[in-house]
Write an enzyme that holds these catalytic residues in place. Structure first.
Site, short mmCIF file in Angstrom:
data_model
loop_
_atom_site.label_atom_id
_atom_site.label_comp_id
_atom_site.label_asym_id
_atom_site.label_seq_id
_atom_site.Cartn_x
_atom_site.Cartn_y
_atom_site.Cartn_z
N GLY A 60 0.85 -1.18 0.00
CA GLY A 60 0.00 0.00 0.00
C GLY A 60 0.89 1.23 0.00
N GLY A 62 3.38 3.46 0.95
CA GLY A 62 4.48 3.51 1.91
C GLY A 62 4.69 2.26 2.74
N VAL A 65 3.02 -5.50 3.07
CA VAL A 65 2.33 -6.38 4.01
C VAL A 65 2.89 -7.79 3.86
CG1 VAL A 65 0.11 -7.25 4.82
CG2 VAL A 65 0.26 -4.96 3.80
N LYS A 85 2.08 -5.21 8.63
CA LYS A 85 2.22 -4.04 7.76
C LYS A 85 3.49 -3.30 8.18
CE LYS A 85 -1.57 -1.80 6.75
NZ LYS A 85 -2.71 -0.83 6.81
N ASP A 188 -11.35 5.26 3.02
CA ASP A 188 -10.67 4.68 1.85
C ASP A 188 -11.26 3.30 1.55
OD1 ASP A 188 -8.95 4.50 -0.30
OD2 ASP A 188 -7.23 3.85 0.89
#
Length: 344
Positions: A60, A62, A65, A85, A188
């Site tokens: 994602g 920056g 995962v 993450k 989001d």
């Protein structure tokens, strides 16, 4: 009490035959294991292995995962794997254009407040061997976006109506909790932030790094200067037009997730290309941003493939949630009630 627009919208959703729908409500989730730090504790000293020693699940803004396979308990019994993450090196200590570490810390704070069957569970906030901040969560197995891509590549049509319904029900329940109990918008919502276990036995919402606090009446942001981030193709018209952000902003994106499962596409991305084909080709295709940008915040057309009567309720729900005027969209609470009603 439901608002006037909720009552009006509910009328258009209720009177639909739904014998095909046989949803299974998620079971009450189990408590976190003893390995999980207390909800109010600072970052744990748990060490995360270096990236090369973990399987990469995705990425994602920056972050990457990874799958963390945990060692067995002293009695030999296994432990469930975690999804970790981890901040990518480019974004460490304020490098890059986005405060990824700040988002990760914010997400950890929000996740520790939550307890819902359709929201991914917090496990730990810790540092990796190279000093990168890491957020560990339960492993959700696969993203809905990945499943959509695989289905399209296999040449299959829309997901079965019952599976789309299960996703719609699970996400409506998660959003109802998020909006009404915690007073947050996700900010989001898209198929890439929806996790699925097995054959849709469990559906969970994840990635709360850009969530925003709502006012008590849900009709604005607690801090009006907060920036809504989102993802362009899924953002509602009020985001693109710098209008008021409310709980209904999430509902527009929610409607597009339903559309993704019917169309096997991301909203409006086909408009970025001009030529004979929507696939990118250096010789025959060129980018056309003007048409794409003009479509942002609008309802994409239904897929050309004929959808049978089993999809009628889902089409109505998609259309109701993607009305450009946010006051006319159903709330998560009303959507959840309508989805539960069609089970009768």
């Amino acid at each position: 009490m439901a608002s006037t627009e909720d009552k009006a919208t509910k009328g258009s959703l209720k009177n639909v035959s739904s014998d095909f729908l046989t949803p299974v409500h998620p079971a009450k989730r189990s408590r976190v294991s003893v390995a999980t730090p207390a909800r109010n504790s600072p970052a744990t000293k748990l060490q995360i292995p270096a990236s090369p020693f973990m399987k990469k699940l995705g990425w994602g803004t920056g972050v990457s995962v990874y799958l963390l396979e945990r060692s067995p308990r002293p009695d030999g019994s296994g432990r469930s794997p975690w999804a970790v993450k981890k901040i990518r090196s480019k974004y460490k200590k304020g490098r890059g254009d986005v405060d990824v570490e700040g988002r990760l810390k914010k997400e950890a704070v929000i996740l520790k407040k939550m307890s819902h069957a359709n929201i991914v569970e917090f496990r730990a906030l810790s540092k990796s061997a190279d000093g990168s901040l890491c957020l560990s969560m339960e492993n959700g197995q696969q993203s809905l976006m990945g499943m959509i891509d695989k289905r399209k590549e296999a040449g299959k049509g829309p997901f079965p109506a019952a599976q789309i319904y299960q996703v719609a029900l699970s996400l409506a329940s998660a959003l109802n909790y998020l909006h009404n109990d915690l007073k947050y918008i996700h900010g989001d919502l898209k198929s890439g932030n929806v996790l699925v276990k097995g054959d849709f036995e469990t559906v969970k919402l994840c990635d709360f790094g850009v969530a925003l606090k709502l006012t008590d009446d849900l009709n604005g942001l607690e801090n009006p200067t907060d920036d809504y981030v989102g993802s362009q193709p899924w953002n509602a018209m009020e985001v693109h037009m710098a209008g008021d952000i409310t709980h209904k902003t999430d509902m527009f994106s929610y409607g597009l997730v339903i559309w993704e499962m019917m169309s096997l596409e991301a909203p409006h991305l086909d408009l970025l290309f001009s030529g004979d084909d929507s696939e990118y080709d250096d010789d025959e295709t060129s980018f056309d941003e003007s048409e794409f940008e003009a479509a942002l915040g609008t309802r994409p057309p239904l897929p050309k493939e004929n959808l049978g009567p089993a999809y009628q309720f889902l089409i109505e729900l998609f259309c109701a949630c993607t009305i450009e005027d946010p006051t006319q969209r159903p709330s998560a609470k009303m959507t959840l009630a309508a989805l539960e009603d069609v089970m009768l």
